[in-house]
Design a protein around this motif. Structure first.
Motif, mmCIF file in Angstrom:
data_model
loop_
_atom_site.group_PDB
_atom_site.id
_atom_site.type_symbol
_atom_site.label_atom_id
_atom_site.label_comp_id
_atom_site.label_asym_id
_atom_site.label_seq_id
_atom_site.Cartn_x
_atom_site.Cartn_y
_atom_site.Cartn_z
ATOM 1 N N LYS A 226 1.464 -22.974 -3.137
ATOM 2 C CA LYS A 226 0.608 -23.902 -2.399
ATOM 3 C C LYS A 226 0.745 -25.326 -2.947
ATOM 4 N N VAL A 227 0.672 -25.438 -4.275
ATOM 5 C CA VAL A 227 0.723 -26.754 -4.917
ATOM 6 C C VAL A 227 2.058 -27.443 -4.657
ATOM 7 N N GLU A 228 3.152 -26.686 -4.741
ATOM 8 C CA GLU A 228 4.490 -27.258 -4.541
ATOM 9 C C GLU A 228 4.929 -27.228 -3.087
ATOM 10 N N GLU A 229 4.020 -26.826 -2.208
ATOM 11 C CA GLU A 229 4.272 -26.837 -0.766
ATOM 12 C C GLU A 229 5.523 -26.025 -0.395
ATOM 13 N N GLN A 230 5.593 -24.836 -0.959
ATOM 14 C CA GLN A 230 6.642 -23.887 -0.591
ATOM 15 C C GLN A 230 5.959 -22.598 -0.142
ATOM 16 N N PRO A 231 5.458 -22.589 1.069
ATOM 17 C CA PRO A 231 4.633 -21.464 1.538
ATOM 18 C C PRO A 231 5.345 -20.120 1.472
ATOM 19 N N VAL A 232 4.655 -19.143 0.920
ATOM 20 C CA VAL A 232 5.135 -17.761 0.856
ATOM 21 C C VAL A 232 3.969 -16.854 1.229
ATOM 22 N N ARG A 233 4.218 -15.865 2.048
ATOM 23 C CA ARG A 233 3.146 -14.956 2.434
ATOM 24 C C ARG A 233 2.633 -14.184 1.225
ATOM 25 N N MET A 234 1.309 -14.055 1.160
ATOM 26 C CA MET A 234 0.736 -13.289 0.068
ATOM 27 C C MET A 234 1.247 -11.853 0.097
ATOM 28 N N ARG A 235 1.471 -11.329 1.285
ATOM 29 C CA ARG A 235 1.973 -9.961 1.406
ATOM 30 C C ARG A 235 3.319 -9.811 0.703
ATOM 31 N N ASP A 236 4.187 -10.835 0.808
ATOM 32 C CA ASP A 236 5.482 -10.774 0.147
ATOM 33 C C ASP A 236 5.323 -10.784 -1.369
ATOM 34 N N ILE A 237 4.411 -11.613 -1.854
ATOM 35 C CA ILE A 237 4.168 -11.682 -3.298
ATOM 36 C C ILE A 237 3.650 -10.345 -3.807
ATOM 37 N N ILE A 238 2.717 -9.765 -3.077
ATOM 38 C CA ILE A 238 2.153 -8.470 -3.478
ATOM 39 C C ILE A 238 3.229 -7.389 -3.464
ATOM 40 N N ASN A 239 4.023 -7.356 -2.407
ATOM 41 C CA ASN A 239 5.065 -6.328 -2.300
ATOM 42 C C ASN A 239 6.092 -6.431 -3.431
ATOM 43 N N VAL A 240 6.528 -7.665 -3.720
ATOM 44 C CA VAL A 240 7.532 -7.864 -4.771
ATOM 45 C C VAL A 240 6.973 -7.479 -6.135
ATOM 46 N N CYS A 241 5.777 -7.965 -6.450
ATOM 47 C CA CYS A 241 5.176 -7.687 -7.758
ATOM 48 C C CYS A 241 4.863 -6.200 -7.922
ATOM 49 N N HIS A 242 4.359 -5.587 -6.863
ATOM 50 C CA HIS A 242 4.031 -4.159 -6.926
ATOM 51 C C HIS A 242 5.299 -3.334 -7.126
ATOM 52 N N ARG A 243 6.351 -3.703 -6.424
ATOM 53 C CA ARG A 243 7.611 -2.961 -6.544
ATOM 54 C C ARG A 243 8.195 -3.076 -7.946
ATOM 55 N N MET A 244 8.067 -4.265 -8.549
ATOM 56 C CA MET A 244 8.599 -4.475 -9.890
ATOM 57 C C MET A 244 7.825 -3.683 -10.931
ATOM 58 N N LEU A 245 6.532 -3.513 -10.705
ATOM 59 C CA LEU A 245 5.688 -2.790 -11.662
ATOM 60 C C LEU A 245 5.696 -1.284 -11.426
ATOM 61 N N HIS A 246 6.048 -0.867 -10.208
ATOM 62 C CA HIS A 246 6.056 0.560 -9.856
ATOM 63 C C HIS A 246 7.390 0.887 -9.185
ATOM 64 N N LYS A 247 8.445 0.847 -9.971
ATOM 65 C CA LYS A 247 9.794 0.989 -9.424
ATOM 66 C C LYS A 247 10.049 2.356 -8.807
ATOM 67 N N ASN A 248 9.368 3.374 -9.299
ATOM 68 C CA ASN A 248 9.600 4.728 -8.797
ATOM 69 C C ASN A 248 8.581 5.166 -7.741
ATOM 70 N N SER A 249 7.691 4.254 -7.383
ATOM 71 C CA SER A 249 6.668 4.580 -6.385
ATOM 72 C C SER A 249 7.178 4.253 -4.992
ATOM 73 N N PRO A 250 6.605 4.903 -3.978
ATOM 74 C CA PRO A 250 6.998 4.562 -2.608
ATOM 75 C C PRO A 250 6.600 3.131 -2.243
ATOM 76 N N LYS A 251 7.206 2.603 -1.217
ATOM 77 C CA LYS A 251 6.900 1.257 -0.757
ATOM 78 C C LYS A 251 5.418 1.132 -0.427
ATOM 79 N N LEU A 252 4.838 0.003 -0.847
ATOM 80 C CA LEU A 252 3.413 -0.227 -0.621
ATOM 81 C C LEU A 252 3.159 -0.500 0.859
ATOM 82 N N GLU A 253 2.368 0.340 1.466
ATOM 83 C CA GLU A 253 2.027 0.178 2.882
ATOM 84 C C GLU A 253 0.676 -0.515 3.018
ATOM 85 N N ILE A 254 0.437 -1.030 4.221
ATOM 86 C CA ILE A 254 -0.872 -1.631 4.489
ATOM 87 C C ILE A 254 -1.918 -0.525 4.451
#
Length: 248
Positions: free
Chosen positions: A83-111
């Motif tokens: 937000k500060v650097e004006e490079q908009p990224v969806r929160m959903r993308d941030i959550i998906n990437v971070c969750h995947r990195m922390l839970h590499k062997n878990s299924p994809k995070l669904e809504i």
């Protein structure tokens, strides 16, 4: 990376550096490394990643690590920095990437409940983060100074040396890696940029033409208030970053 290893071994041996990091510092190093990897996966610009790292370091300068989930703080710092650097990224993308990195062997995070819980956590954490940072979100980054120094240095250097030696690329890589630590909070951005360029030149054994004959060293031309001793201290901290990176 091989040139880094050789230079690290040489400088560490000559300085006798044996920096011991407490466990909290190691945790912060790993979490910031996680933050940077997530930023790469999200295709964030280097200034956005740097701002996120600064937010993280500033937050934990004032708050105890044991009271917070550092990965949640890191994810929130990424979201706030976009937000500060004006490079908009969806929160959903941030959550998906971070969750995947922390839970590499878990299924994809669904809504679902878990996703909405994580989303609410980041929203609430953002409010906390902004308050702890006292709403001071604009940081002076060293990147603009780095670009100016490299452009000036390019004009001084022999063209063949500049084209065959990745001084600019290595300097920027060192600068980005420096945000693994809170060095960015303890030194001026101009000084950090000079130290990164100085270190890159050392790694490749490149001398700035006529530097020995000049009245001022090249780094004094860029920053009059910096000393070689302070540059060497910063380089030792940068060396420690690469030593820790091997252990991550």
């Amino acid at each position: 990376m091989e040139v880094f290893k050789k230079e690290i071994q040489r400088l560490t041996a000559s300085s006798g550096a044996n920096i011991q990091k407490p466990s909290s510092s190691k945790i912060h190093f790993k979490v910031v490394h996680f933050l940077m990897e997530a930023s790469v996966k999200l295709s964030l610009e280097s200034v956005t990643t740097a701002s996120a790292c600064i937010f993280y370091h500033r937050f934990f300068r004032q708050r105890k690590l044991s009271n917070y989930d550092p990965h949640l703080i890191a994810a929130t710092c990424i979201y706030l920095a976009t937000k500060v650097e004006e490079q908009p990224v969806r929160m959903r993308d941030i959550i998906n990437v971070c969750h995947r990195m922390l839970h590499k062997n878990s299924p994809k995070l669904e809504i679902g409940p878990e996703y909405w819980e994580l989303r609410d956590s980041i929203v609430n954490c953002e409010l906390l983060l902004v308050r702890v940072l006292q709403f001071k979100l604009n940081s002076e980054l060293p990147h603009k100074y780095m670009l100016h120094y490299l452009k000036s240095l390019r004009d001084w250097m022999d063209t063949d040396v500049w084209l065959t030696t990745p001084i600019a690329k290595t300097s920027m890589s060192i600068l980005c890696d420096s945000f693994h630590t809170d060095l960015c909070l303890r030194v001026k951005p101009q000084h950090l940029a000079v130290a990164a360029v100085y270190f890159a030149l050392q790694c490749y054994g490149v001398e700035v033409p006529c530097n020995l004959q000049a009245e001022k060293q090249w780094w004094q031309v860029f920053c009059e208030d910096i000393s070689e001793n302070s540059i060497q201290k910063m380089i030792l901290e940068l060396i420690d970053v690469y030593q820790q990176e091997v252990q991550v």
